[in-house]
Design a protein around this motif. Sequence first.
Motif, PDB file in Angstrom:
ATOM      1  N   LEU A 168       4.601 -31.687  -7.036  1.00 58.61           N
ATOM      2  CA  LEU A 168       5.391 -31.947  -8.240  1.00 58.61           C
ATOM      3  C   LEU A 168       4.538 -31.785  -9.500  1.00 58.61           C
ATOM      4  O   LEU A 168       5.016 -31.271 -10.518  1.00 58.61           O
ATOM      5  CB  LEU A 168       6.008 -33.343  -8.166  1.00 58.61           C
ATOM      6  N   SER A 179       5.546 -29.255 -12.498  1.00 57.99           N
ATOM      7  CA  SER A 179       5.767 -29.798 -13.843  1.00 57.99           C
ATOM      8  C   SER A 179       4.751 -29.238 -14.838  1.00 57.99           C
ATOM      9  O   SER A 179       5.096 -29.035 -16.011  1.00 57.99           O
ATOM     10  CB  SER A 179       5.749 -31.323 -13.831  1.00 57.99           C
ATOM     11  N   ILE A 226      11.377 -31.816 -18.060  1.00 60.58           N
ATOM     12  CA  ILE A 226      12.016 -31.977 -16.755  1.00 60.58           C
ATOM     13  C   ILE A 226      12.470 -33.416 -16.540  1.00 60.58           C
ATOM     14  O   ILE A 226      12.018 -34.336 -17.215  1.00 60.58           O
ATOM     15  CB  ILE A 226      11.082 -31.577 -15.595  1.00 60.58           C
ATOM     16  N   ALA A 250      12.587 -35.389 -12.920  1.00 65.71           N
ATOM     17  CA  ALA A 250      12.264 -35.201 -11.502  1.00 65.71           C
ATOM     18  C   ALA A 250      12.806 -36.348 -10.663  1.00 65.71           C
ATOM     19  O   ALA A 250      12.823 -37.496 -11.104  1.00 65.71           O
ATOM     20  CB  ALA A 250      10.752 -35.103 -11.318  1.00 65.71           C
ATOM     21  N   ASP A 270      11.426 -32.838  -3.189  1.00 58.96           N
ATOM     22  CA  ASP A 270      11.500 -33.124  -4.619  1.00 58.96           C
ATOM     23  C   ASP A 270      12.557 -32.242  -5.270  1.00 58.96           C
ATOM     24  O   ASP A 270      12.776 -31.098  -4.855  1.00 58.96           O
ATOM     25  CB  ASP A 270      10.158 -32.854  -5.304  1.00 58.96           C
ATOM     26  N   ILE A 316      13.921 -30.997  -9.234  1.00 57.41           N
ATOM     27  CA  ILE A 316      13.592 -30.931 -10.656  1.00 57.41           C
ATOM     28  C   ILE A 316      14.839 -30.502 -11.403  1.00 57.41           C
ATOM     29  O   ILE A 316      15.487 -29.518 -11.041  1.00 57.41           O
ATOM     30  CB  ILE A 316      12.435 -29.962 -10.931  1.00 57.41           C
TER      31      ILE A 316
END
Length: 121
Positions: free
Chosen positions: A74, A78, A88, A90, A97, A99
């Motif tokens: 992540l 990001s 974003i 998340a 994950d 987004i």
Amino acid sequence: MLLKKLPYDFTICKVRRPEEIDLSADFYFLARTDEELSLVCRTEAVPAAVTERDDGWRGFRIEGVLDFSLIGILAKLSSILAAHRIGIFAVSTFNTDYILVKEENVHRALAALAEAGYEVR
């Protein structure tokens, strides 16, 4: 790594009571803390009595099941988006994950991630 663009419009909102949420909906994220009850759901499924809402989000997920020992997935995604000045929201689940980016940034976000070597479907 494979990313899948989700075909939904999302809304991020605050809900007063959990009874207001349709728990039979097919896609939502719910979080409760001592300060708030937050819901991310398909825009058409937003409860009538929310205290705040932010519409216009689109999302994608990392395909497959991510092992908890994997580090920085992540953070890498990001940071790529941050370098392109794309904010974003998340959300993580047990498996993977997600987004979310604002609708006006979705094409730039997916292009930036593809340029960085991510496969986007």
